[in-house]
Design an enzyme around this catalytic site. Structure first.
Site, PDB file in Angstrom:
ATOM      1  CD  GLN A  25       1.329   2.466   8.493  1.00  0.00           C
ATOM      2  OE1 GLN A  25       1.470   1.698   7.566  1.00  0.00           O
ATOM      3  NE2 GLN A  25       0.747   2.123   9.613  1.00  0.00           N
ATOM      4  CE1 TYR A  75      -1.758   4.786  10.990  1.00  0.00           C
ATOM      5  CE2 TYR A  75      -1.688   5.716   8.777  1.00  0.00           C
ATOM      6  CZ  TYR A  75      -1.976   4.665   9.637  1.00  0.00           C
ATOM      7  OH  TYR A  75      -2.462   3.477   9.136  1.00  0.00           O
ATOM      8  CG  HIS A  85       0.107   5.600   4.310  1.00  0.00           C
ATOM      9  ND1 HIS A  85      -1.071   5.848   4.952  1.00  0.00           N
ATOM     10  CD2 HIS A  85       0.459   4.337   4.636  1.00  0.00           C
ATOM     11  CE1 HIS A  85      -1.419   4.778   5.653  1.00  0.00           C
ATOM     12  NE2 HIS A  85      -0.503   3.848   5.467  1.00  0.00           N
ATOM     13  CG  HIS A 119      -0.363   0.142   2.526  1.00  0.00           C
ATOM     14  ND1 HIS A 119       0.255  -0.908   3.171  1.00  0.00           N
ATOM     15  CD2 HIS A 119      -0.255   1.200   3.354  1.00  0.00           C
ATOM     16  CE1 HIS A 119       0.702  -0.502   4.348  1.00  0.00           C
ATOM     17  NE2 HIS A 119       0.414   0.779   4.476  1.00  0.00           N
TER      18      HIS A 119
END
Length: 131
Positions: free
Chosen positions: A127, A123, A62, A60
């Site tokens: 990650q 955040y 971000h 994924h």
């Protein structure tokens, strides 16, 4: 994060986008991940946006960014995902054999004001450390 200006507006529109490869395959590694970051910076600049932070995990992405209010979030994702899929699949043929499409059609988007922008930044940094 300060307000930015266009000819007719002053804005501070920050987005947190998250999206995944088709079937959540862990293909975003090594040279592919590095190239993806370069391509996202290139297209974001072309669209008049700014990237504050980016984290590419194997399955994924971000993206914490700002774009002018003239571009809707769905248009941002359409352009970023379309451009990166085309370029990555051209440069890395192994992506064509493993995936019918690079990205799913889905994505998450959240908006951030100045207070929550710091929270999103923490955040994404977390990650990066965990990935």
């Amino acid at each position: 994060m300060q307000s930015k200006r266009t000819r007719h507006s002053s804005y501070n529109v920050n987005y947190h986008f998250v999206w995944i490869p088709k079937y959540r395959r862990p293909v975003l590694v090594g040279k592919i991940a590095m190239r993806l970051v370069e391509l996202l910076h290139q297209k974001t600049t072309e669209l008049g946006g700014e990237i504050f932070d980016i984290s590419v995990q194997p399955d994924h992405v971000h993206l914490f960014c700002s774009f002018p209010p003239t571009i809707a979030p769905y248009q941002i994702m359409y352009r970023l995902k379309g451009f990166t899929a085309h370029e990555l699949r051209k440069e890395f043929p192994e992506l064509k054999s493993r995936l019918p499409n690079l990205w799913t059609r889905s994505y998450y988007v959240g908006t951030a004001g100045t207070v929550s922008a710091e929270t999103i930044q923490r955040y994404i940094d977390a990650q990066k450390r965990s990935g």
